[in-house]
Design a protein around this motif. Structure first.
Motif, mmCIF file in Angstrom:
data_model
loop_
_atom_site.group_PDB
_atom_site.id
_atom_site.type_symbol
_atom_site.label_atom_id
_atom_site.label_comp_id
_atom_site.label_asym_id
_atom_site.label_seq_id
_atom_site.Cartn_x
_atom_site.Cartn_y
_atom_site.Cartn_z
ATOM 1 N N PHE A 92 0.825 -1.205 0.000
ATOM 2 C CA PHE A 92 0.000 0.000 0.000
ATOM 3 C C PHE A 92 0.860 1.257 0.000
ATOM 4 O O PHE A 92 1.959 1.268 0.546
ATOM 5 N N THR A 93 0.321 2.297 -0.616
ATOM 6 C CA THR A 93 0.837 3.653 -0.459
ATOM 7 C C THR A 93 -0.303 4.492 0.107
ATOM 8 O O THR A 93 -1.362 4.587 -0.518
ATOM 9 N N VAL A 94 -0.094 5.064 1.274
ATOM 10 C CA VAL A 94 -1.137 5.829 1.946
ATOM 11 C C VAL A 94 -0.808 7.315 1.828
ATOM 12 O O VAL A 94 0.261 7.768 2.263
ATOM 13 N N LEU A 95 -1.717 8.078 1.230
ATOM 14 C CA LEU A 95 -1.578 9.529 1.111
ATOM 15 C C LEU A 95 -2.365 10.189 2.232
ATOM 16 O O LEU A 95 -3.503 9.807 2.518
ATOM 17 N N PHE A 96 -1.762 11.218 2.851
ATOM 18 C CA PHE A 96 -2.431 11.904 3.960
ATOM 19 C C PHE A 96 -1.955 13.348 4.015
ATOM 20 O O PHE A 96 -0.875 13.681 3.525
ATOM 21 N N GLU A 97 -2.736 14.193 4.636
ATOM 22 C CA GLU A 97 -2.465 15.626 4.615
ATOM 23 C C GLU A 97 -1.774 16.061 5.904
ATOM 24 O O GLU A 97 -2.422 16.276 6.926
ATOM 25 N N GLY A 98 -0.460 16.176 5.854
ATOM 26 C CA GLY A 98 0.272 16.795 6.929
ATOM 27 C C GLY A 98 0.661 15.902 8.080
ATOM 28 O O GLY A 98 0.131 14.803 8.257
ATOM 29 N N PRO A 99 1.598 16.368 8.920
ATOM 30 C CA PRO A 99 2.123 15.574 10.034
ATOM 31 C C PRO A 99 1.062 15.140 11.036
ATOM 32 O O PRO A 99 1.201 14.091 11.665
ATOM 33 N N ALA A 100 0.008 15.918 11.190
ATOM 34 C CA ALA A 100 -1.024 15.578 12.170
ATOM 35 C C ALA A 100 -1.698 14.246 11.834
ATOM 36 O O ALA A 100 -2.194 13.556 12.735
ATOM 37 N N GLU A 101 -1.723 13.894 10.552
ATOM 38 C CA GLU A 101 -2.373 12.660 10.142
ATOM 39 C C GLU A 101 -1.398 11.480 10.057
ATOM 40 O O GLU A 101 -1.810 10.359 9.747
ATOM 41 N N ALA A 102 -0.115 11.723 10.324
ATOM 42 C CA ALA A 102 0.881 10.659 10.192
ATOM 43 C C ALA A 102 0.594 9.445 11.079
ATOM 44 O O ALA A 102 0.718 8.304 10.612
ATOM 45 N N PRO A 103 0.223 9.622 12.360
ATOM 46 C CA PRO A 103 -0.097 8.436 13.178
ATOM 47 C C PRO A 103 -1.269 7.633 12.611
ATOM 48 O O PRO A 103 -1.275 6.399 12.682
ATOM 49 N N LEU A 104 -2.245 8.333 12.042
ATOM 50 C CA LEU A 104 -3.392 7.641 11.459
ATOM 51 C C LEU A 104 -2.982 6.882 10.204
ATOM 52 O O LEU A 104 -3.453 5.769 9.954
ATOM 53 N N ALA A 105 -2.081 7.462 9.421
ATOM 54 C CA ALA A 105 -1.585 6.770 8.228
ATOM 55 C C ALA A 105 -0.822 5.508 8.618
ATOM 56 O O ALA A 105 -0.957 4.460 7.978
ATOM 57 N N ARG A 150 -10.522 5.394 -0.851
ATOM 58 C CA ARG A 150 -10.660 6.772 -0.382
ATOM 59 C C ARG A 150 -11.516 6.761 0.877
ATOM 60 O O ARG A 150 -12.641 6.247 0.857
ATOM 61 N N VAL A 151 -10.989 7.351 1.955
ATOM 62 C CA VAL A 151 -11.661 7.270 3.250
ATOM 63 C C VAL A 151 -11.622 8.623 3.950
ATOM 64 O O VAL A 151 -10.542 9.217 4.070
ATOM 65 N N PRO A 152 -12.766 9.116 4.437
ATOM 66 C CA PRO A 152 -12.742 10.306 5.303
ATOM 67 C C PRO A 152 -12.328 9.901 6.709
ATOM 68 O O PRO A 152 -12.747 8.857 7.203
ATOM 69 N N VAL A 153 -11.502 10.715 7.368
ATOM 70 C CA VAL A 153 -10.894 10.260 8.618
ATOM 71 C C VAL A 153 -11.189 11.147 9.825
ATOM 72 O O VAL A 153 -10.603 10.934 10.886
ATOM 73 N N GLN A 154 -12.060 12.103 9.693
ATOM 74 C CA GLN A 154 -12.361 12.938 10.853
ATOM 75 C C GLN A 154 -12.908 12.078 11.991
ATOM 76 O O GLN A 154 -13.849 11.310 11.811
ATOM 77 N N GLY A 155 -12.289 12.189 13.146
ATOM 78 C CA GLY A 155 -12.732 11.425 14.304
ATOM 79 C C GLY A 155 -12.244 9.993 14.336
ATOM 80 O O GLY A 155 -12.617 9.234 15.229
ATOM 81 N N ALA A 156 -11.387 9.597 13.389
ATOM 82 C CA ALA A 156 -10.972 8.193 13.301
ATOM 83 C C ALA A 156 -10.182 7.752 14.529
ATOM 84 O O ALA A 156 -10.307 6.615 14.978
ATOM 85 N N LEU A 157 -9.358 8.644 15.083
ATOM 86 C CA LEU A 157 -8.570 8.266 16.252
ATOM 87 C C LEU A 157 -9.449 8.008 17.468
ATOM 88 O O LEU A 157 -9.055 7.290 18.387
ATOM 89 N N GLN A 158 -10.640 8.603 17.472
ATOM 90 C CA GLN A 158 -11.576 8.374 18.571
ATOM 91 C C GLN A 158 -12.422 7.123 18.350
ATOM 92 O O GLN A 158 -13.095 6.661 19.268
ATOM 93 N N ASN A 159 -12.405 6.596 17.140
ATOM 94 C CA ASN A 159 -13.192 5.402 16.839
ATOM 95 C C ASN A 159 -12.392 4.529 15.864
ATOM 96 O O ASN A 159 -12.735 4.392 14.697
ATOM 97 N N LEU A 160 -11.324 3.932 16.379
ATOM 98 C CA LEU A 160 -10.445 3.137 15.523
ATOM 99 C C LEU A 160 -11.127 1.883 14.991
ATOM 100 O O LEU A 160 -10.799 1.398 13.914
ATOM 101 N N ALA A 161 -12.100 1.361 15.745
ATOM 102 C CA ALA A 161 -12.817 0.169 15.273
ATOM 103 C C ALA A 161 -13.572 0.483 13.986
ATOM 104 O O ALA A 161 -13.582 -0.311 13.039
#
Length: 253
Positions: free
Chosen positions: A44-57, A112-123
């Protein structure tokens, strides 16, 4: 490459509305992705916007690599190419995919996935990523010849969501939609009918695995890849006609 092809086409048909609209959407998407970072993994290659999203990537890579082996082992096939995954804000996701409001993710060659709030609901994040990854597997195995209910049902089956919830949805639904009406895209369905369509697809694929087994389902996809008509492939690997299977699903749950 697609953009270059459309640009060349517009030289011969400069007023073609579909070409112009699609090209503009691709240009906007390319401009957006230029500022994205990326995390590269084996498959996989995961694209994400900025350092804040790096842990989620990083978490997305872990989820996807684990699911890759699980799904591939079940379907006896693995996508040969690296899969691109793009993590968006909700607004970016809607703008790029033009998906209906009820969509939690999309696959159109890219996940393609929207990720707002993903860290609060990883499941839920894991469920959506796995769901869309199944679509990538199905496309890799059988192309676009798979009925939508089967494609979505397989994604629901492997995402690991609660089957009893889907059965409850169907029991309380004001109507049931025949599988024949669920063979094409669900994109035009309203929220209520989309819920029914997904619930029916999930229940149908569970029944399909019960009747055909894992090998039968994998071989069904293989036949579809070879352009065998769906009805013939279904009867060969499920042991009953497609029409008889649909009648099984009409009975009370």
């Amino acid at each position: 490459g697609a953009m270059a092809t459309y640009e060349n086409a517009l030289r011969y048909a400069p007023d073609h509305p579909q070409l112009a609209k699609k090209l503009e959407r691709w240009r906007q998407e390319a401009s957006l992705h230029e500022r994205f970072d990326q995390r590269v993994a084996v498959h996989f290659t995961v694209l994400f916007e900025g350092p804040a999203e790096a842990p989620l990537a990083a978490r997305a890579v872990e989820i996807l690599e684990k699911a890759y082996w699980k799904i591939g082992a079940a379907l006896y096939a693995y996508p040969p190419d690296v899969i691109t995954v793009v993590l968006y804000t909700r607004e970016q996701f809607r703008d790029v995919t033009q998906s209906p409001a009820w969509a939690g993710g999309a696959f159109d060659g890219r996940i393609r996935v929207p990720v707002q709030g993903a860290l609060q609901n990883l499941a839920e994040f894991e469920r959506v990523l796995t769901h869309e990854l199944v679509h990538a597997f199905v496309r890799s195995i059988a192309g676009t010849s798979v009925p939508q209910w089967l494609d979505e049902g397989l994604a629901i089956y492997f995402e690991g969501s609660d089957r009893s919830q889907r059965i409850a949805q169907l029991k309380s639904a004001p109507e049931r939609l025949p599988l024949a009406r669920l063979e094409e895209s669900f994109g035009g369905l309203n929220d209520g009918r989309a819920r029914i369509a997904y619930a029916e697809s999930g229940v149908a694929v569970v029944r399909l695995f019960e009747e055909a087994g894992t090998t039968g389902v994998a071989n069904l996809l293989g036949d579809l890849a070879a352009r065998v008509p769906f009805g013939a492939a279904f009867e060969r690997h499920v042991g009953m006609t497609y029409e008889a299977f649909q009648q099984l699903l009409v009975s009370p749950l």
